[in-house]
Design an enzyme around this catalytic site. Structure first.
Site, PDB file in Angstrom:
ATOM      1  N   ASP A  48       0.843  -1.201   0.000  1.00  0.00           N
ATOM      2  CA  ASP A  48       0.000   0.000   0.000  1.00  0.00           C
ATOM      3  C   ASP A  48       0.872   1.242   0.000  1.00  0.00           C
ATOM      4  OD1 ASP A  48      -2.956   1.112   1.046  1.00  0.00           O
ATOM      5  OD2 ASP A  48      -1.261   2.280   1.790  1.00  0.00           O
ATOM      6  N   TYR A  53       2.669  10.077  -0.204  1.00  0.00           N
ATOM      7  CA  TYR A  53       3.844   9.578   0.519  1.00  0.00           C
ATOM      8  C   TYR A  53       5.147   9.929  -0.189  1.00  0.00           C
ATOM      9  CZ  TYR A  53       0.301   6.472   2.622  1.00  0.00           C
ATOM     10  OH  TYR A  53      -0.810   5.946   3.224  1.00  0.00           O
ATOM     11  N   LYS A  82      -3.195   5.813  -4.065  1.00  0.00           N
ATOM     12  CA  LYS A  82      -4.279   6.731  -3.722  1.00  0.00           C
ATOM     13  C   LYS A  82      -4.180   8.023  -4.533  1.00  0.00           C
ATOM     14  CE  LYS A  82      -3.744   4.865   0.921  1.00  0.00           C
ATOM     15  NZ  LYS A  82      -2.355   4.386   0.776  1.00  0.00           N
ATOM     16  N   HIS A 115      -7.680   9.550  -1.430  1.00  0.00           N
ATOM     17  CA  HIS A 115      -6.918   9.563  -0.185  1.00  0.00           C
ATOM     18  C   HIS A 115      -7.628  10.303   0.949  1.00  0.00           C
ATOM     19  CE1 HIS A 115      -2.502   9.348   1.397  1.00  0.00           C
ATOM     20  NE2 HIS A 115      -3.368   9.074   2.343  1.00  0.00           N
TER      21      HIS A 115
END
Length: 292
Positions: A48, A53, A82, A115
């Site tokens: 994931d 990120y 996401k 997200h």
């Protein structure tokens, strides 16, 4: 029935998702690449990530090199990313997805999530996510961090019901109202921060339970998640921890011990909408970090 890292749950569109996987939040590209390769080495099948990120490229490289090393193919694993808050909106989402797939070195993801529910944009974003799904660039679609009010608003406008709602979920934050609402609509809850950012790991009563089973507190908490039917993605970049987090399939918590963890609920989230600048209309770009 035996369980392991290949144990899967069937989502509402028929796609099967591993119940236990590996997250890479707060990891730079170098760390994420290494973690993914270690995860593959130790049998993980679900990974994931997210554009926010800043490590999609590292995850992509880790998958390419790691799959080759273990003799598996892209089809053997389940990959989630996401839609970044700064990319939300109908056309913006459609424009963003190909770059994410390129960084991940794949032509599809197994699960694509919105997200965060960016105010004024998430309904249009979902419309684009539905198009991405119909185009075969995502095998399943869902959301992340949607409370019941925002989820209901999404459902009122959606033609496809989300398959997953990824929430902060651990013994201290059990999202009971959200979990019940999601279950009523056939939406699976997936846990981010399943260990509560380490907040539960020093609890003396959990330590007693862990000692009884000859396990770590983290393993007890992850087993509780598993027995609760929650899809779980603990994050780590350390090989020993990655191995330990997967070592939860050779024991079963008693009903009494399960209840102890349920009794710890405080419903105190570590992050929520007002913690983000996008509520005021400003979103910063995600930053790619290699850490080298």
């Amino acid at each position: 029935m035996s369980f392991d890292l290949s144990t899967r749950i069937t989502l509402n569109n028929g796609t099967s998702i591993p119940q236990m996987g590996l997250g890479v939040w707060k990891s730079n590209n170098t760390q994420a690449k290494e973690a993914v390769m270690l995860g593959l080495k130790h049998g993980y099948e679900m990974f994931d990530t997210a554009k926010q990120y800043g490590n999609e490229r590292g995850v992509g490289e880790g998958l390419v090199e790691g799959l080759k090393a273990v003799g598996k193919t892209r089809e053997d694993i389940f990959l989630t990313t996401k839609i970044f808050g700064g990319d939300q909106g109908y056309q913006e989402t459609l424009d963003a997805i190909d770059g994410q797939l390129e960084r991940l070195q794949t032509d599809y993801v197994d699960l694509l999530l919105v997200h965060w529910p960016v105010t004024g944009k998430y309904v249009d974003t979902w419309r684009a996510v539905e198009e991405i799904y119909k185009a075969g660039k995502a095998r399943a679609i869902g959301v992340s961090n949607f409370d019941n009010e925002r989820m209901q608003n999404l459902l009122d406008h959606a033609t496809i019901i989300p398959a997953v709602n990824q929430m902060e979920y651990n013994p201290l934050i059990q999202e009971r109202d959200i979990l019940a609402f999601n279950q009523q609509h056939g939406i699976h809850l997936q846990a981010w921060s399943p260990l509560g950012g380490g907040a539960v790991l020093n609890d003396p009563e959990l330590k007693q339970i862990a000692d009884k089973y000859n396990k770590t507190v983290a393993q007890i908490v992850l087993r509780w998640n598993f027995q609760s039917g929650i899809i779980t993605i603990p994050k780590s970049v350390h090989e020993e921890r990655i191995q330990q987090n997967a070592d939860i399939f050779d024991f079963e918590l008693s009903a009494q011990d399960m209840q102890k963890l349920y009794s710890m609920n405080q419903e105190k989230r570590s992050l929520w909408y007002n913690d983000f600048s996008w509520e005021g209309g400003s979103i910063n770009e995600a930053v790619e970090e290699w850490g080298d």
